[in-house]
Design an enzyme around this catalytic site. Structure first.
Site, mmCIF file in Angstrom:
data_model
loop_
_atom_site.group_PDB
_atom_site.id
_atom_site.type_symbol
_atom_site.label_atom_id
_atom_site.label_comp_id
_atom_site.label_asym_id
_atom_site.label_seq_id
_atom_site.Cartn_x
_atom_site.Cartn_y
_atom_site.Cartn_z
ATOM 1 C CD GLU A 1 -2.824 1.219 2.385
ATOM 2 O OE1 GLU A 1 -2.800 0.310 3.236
ATOM 3 O OE2 GLU A 1 -3.567 2.209 2.450
ATOM 4 N NE ARG B 1 3.667 -7.666 10.503
ATOM 5 C CZ ARG B 1 3.077 -6.850 9.637
ATOM 6 N NH1 ARG B 1 2.033 -7.259 8.955
ATOM 7 N NH2 ARG B 1 3.519 -5.636 9.444
ATOM 8 C CE LYS C 1 2.943 0.224 5.092
ATOM 9 N NZ LYS C 1 2.435 0.050 3.734
#
Ligand code: ATP
Ligand code: MG
Length: 567
Positions: free
Chosen positions: A40, A266, A276
């Protein structure tokens, strides 16, 4: 897919590769393998993304398939072109070249058509309730969901309202489109999830063309299908979304075979955060200079810091692919970085905190000028083919302040009055006396050198306990250096209070503006990493002339940690 194949080790198989292999054997996708990396564009890529990138690209590579980048740009509020550009640059830097660069926003029309199709099939409806009411009605584990009073409104009505949502007839949040699945499902994602929201925001690519935007779940799998993705690899938190991912695809007229979502753990490290949202806050609050500050765990930060892309690839490959979340010691990544730099980095002499050292018996030439001598030193003892260079030596030198003590504490074997040490590759010198400023600080050390010890060894075989680096003052190049400590003091930032920013290290950067380097330091290219002897690996800043960031120190802290753990 053309990629520089250097430093790519063969990869051990893992559960994801096994699925791909089985699909290939069965001919599920006609032997095709297509993956995608779907960022994104709402921030810069970080070290965690590197794991996903390596995963997506290396699987495609291993099976002669292709890997695309697809920007998951479905949220106009947080996404920017700056982020798109940096993401593409970072992927290239990491050594991967996407076959195609796609944007979910290019599929907005297609997604809209498919949403109409679901409404027509009685599988989606417009809900007039507020987002708040909808989330309350969703229930929870052991708490039944409540069906919306609009759930069974006629198809025609939903079609009409949905068209009017798109046309901008309603205010933000006034209505939404929901999938009609099962309000009693044990899987919360199947409790009539929202597919579209009304949101007036300027999109970085589609501008103001749309005022309804698809949710992640509605956009992701459909975009995969439009592109012909075969294996859609994502992180574990999407595990519970998989039934929804499949539900949408099973109920749509797909142009190709149904893609398969596969999840892995992850990548997280001690002493850093990879969210983020939190990284953005560090930038916004001015804690760091920007997304690419050398302390940031972003790929652009690590690049500025001097981390080789190959070291990151190697690490991501070596740790393998897991299905349980864990936190890796940041020292383990640093050890791979150090290993690569040790093999590749040229050696330089730089004095970070200079203290003047004057050789009082240094000769002058016939014109009364101080003599200059040159010593030939290896550029990298690990790699003889890198050759040698000449380093100038004179009677006016600098050494590290901490390499001298007027009154040596116990176990201090470096220079002090009356003691002899080796100046690396040059001569043995003995300190005689010091010069102090008004406040009593030592500002100069006087010493004598032994002309018989050229190269650093005494013909009579006498030993010294210490070898120190040095720089000749008339030949010195000014250098600015930055030393770094962990950005977060706690190995698990936020462990105490729940807020990682509470564990920020206020002393994460020390600037040394008065360092001096040997003449050849001027030839180091922007971005190049060299070893400052005895001090660590330092990367030359790409933008700021004469500025070096310490990438990592010389000491292998990872080996020490493993030893302590009995490994
Ligand atoms: P963040 O939570 O930091 O915003 P994100 O997952 O929302 O991260 P995206 O841009 O959506 O960030 O991620 C793109 C891809 O990278 C996704 O497939 C995501 O699963 C993967 N990814 C993100 N963070 C990690 C991580 N720490 N380790 C491995 N893969 C990751
Ligand atoms: Mg995301």
């Amino acid at each position: 897919m053309s990629q520089d194949a250097t430093a790519r080790k063969p990869v051990a198989s893992d559960f994801i590769r096994e699925v791909v292999e089985r699909d290939n054997e069965k001919g599920t996708y006609g032997g095709r393998v297509q993956t995608r990396f779907p960022p994104e564009p709402n921030g810069y890529l970080h070290i965690g993304h590197a794991k996903a990138i390596v995963q997506d690209f290396s699987i495609a590579e291993a099976f002669d398939g292709i890997c695309n980048v697809r920007f998951d740009d479905t949220n106009p509020d947080t996404e920017e072109t700056e982020f798109v550009d940096s993401i593409l640059q970072d992927i290239e830097w990491l050594g991967y070249h996407p076959e195609n660069v796609y944007y979910a926003s290019d599929y907005f029309e297609n997604l809209y058509e498919w949403a109409l199709e679901l409404i027509r099939r009685g599988l989606a409806y417009v809900d007039d309730q507020s987002g708040e009411t909808i989330s309350e009605q969703r229930g929870g584990f052991g708490k039944p969901g409540i069906e919306s009073p609009f759930r069974n409104r006629p198809v025609e009505e939903s079609l009409d309202l949905f068209a009017r949502m798109r046309a901008g007839e309603f205010a933000d949040g006034e209505r939404c489109l929901r999938a009609k699945i099962d309000m009693q499902s044990d899987n919360m994602w199947l409790r009539d999830p929202v597919m579209y929201r009304i949101r007036r925001g300027h999109h970085h690519r589609t501008g103001d063309a749309w005022c309804i935007y698809p949710t992640y779940d509605w956009a992701h799998g459909q975009s995969d299908a439009i592109e012909g993705v075969t294996h859609s690899i994502c992180t574990l938190e999407f595990d519970s979304h998989r039934p929804l991912y499949n539900w949408f695809l099973e109920n749509l007229p797909l142009p190709s075979d149904q893609p398969k979502q596969l999840e892995f753990a992850r990548l997280e490290f001690t002493h850093i955060v990879t969210s983020k949202r939190r990284l953005k806050k560090l930038v916004a609050d001015g804690v760091v200079d920007g997304w690419d500050d050398a302390r940031m765990p972003t790929l652009s930060g690590l690049r500025r810091r001097g981390y080789p892309a190959s070291a990151i690839r190697t690490f991501c490959t070596e740790i393998g692919t897991a299905r349980t979340n864990s936190r890796h010691a940041i020292e383990a990544l640093e050890a791979v970085v150090r290993r690569e730099l040790n093999a590749e980095a040229q050696r330089k002499m730089v004095v970070l905190r200079p203290l003047k050292l004057v050789l009082t018996n240094w000769p002058v030439d016939a014109e009364g000028q101080p003599v200059v001598e040159y010593f030939e030193v290896a550029n990298n003892p690990e790699r003889p083919e890198d050759g040698t260079r000449q380093v100038a030596f004179s009677g006016e030198l600098v050494i590290e302040s901490e390499d001298f003590a007027e009154v040596p504490p116990p176990k201090f074997f470096r220079l002090s009055p009356g003691r002899e040490v080796r100046l690396r590759g040059a001569y043995l010198v003995t300190a005689t006396d010091v010069v102090k400023d008004e406040d009593g600080n030592v500002v100069q050390v006087n010493a004598t050198y032994d002309p018989e010890t050229r190269g650093g060894d005494a013909p009579d075989g006498r030993k010294v306990k210490s070898t120190m680096h040095w720089v000749s003052v008339p030949h010195a190049v000014p250098v600015e250096a930055a030393l770094y400590e962990r950005l977060f003091t706690s190995p698990v930032p936020g462990e105490r209070t729940g807020e990682p920013l509470d564990d920020l290290n206020p002393n994460s950067r020390e600037l040394l503006p008065n360092a001096l380097g040997e003449a050849s330091i001027a030839e180091v290219a922007p971005g190049q990493v060299v070893q400052f002897e005895r001090l660590g690996y330092f990367a030359k800043d790409p933008d700021r002339p004469g500025f070096f960031h310490r990438t990592v120190g010389l000491k292998d802290e990872w080996a020490a940690i493993q030893k302590k753990q009995g490994k």
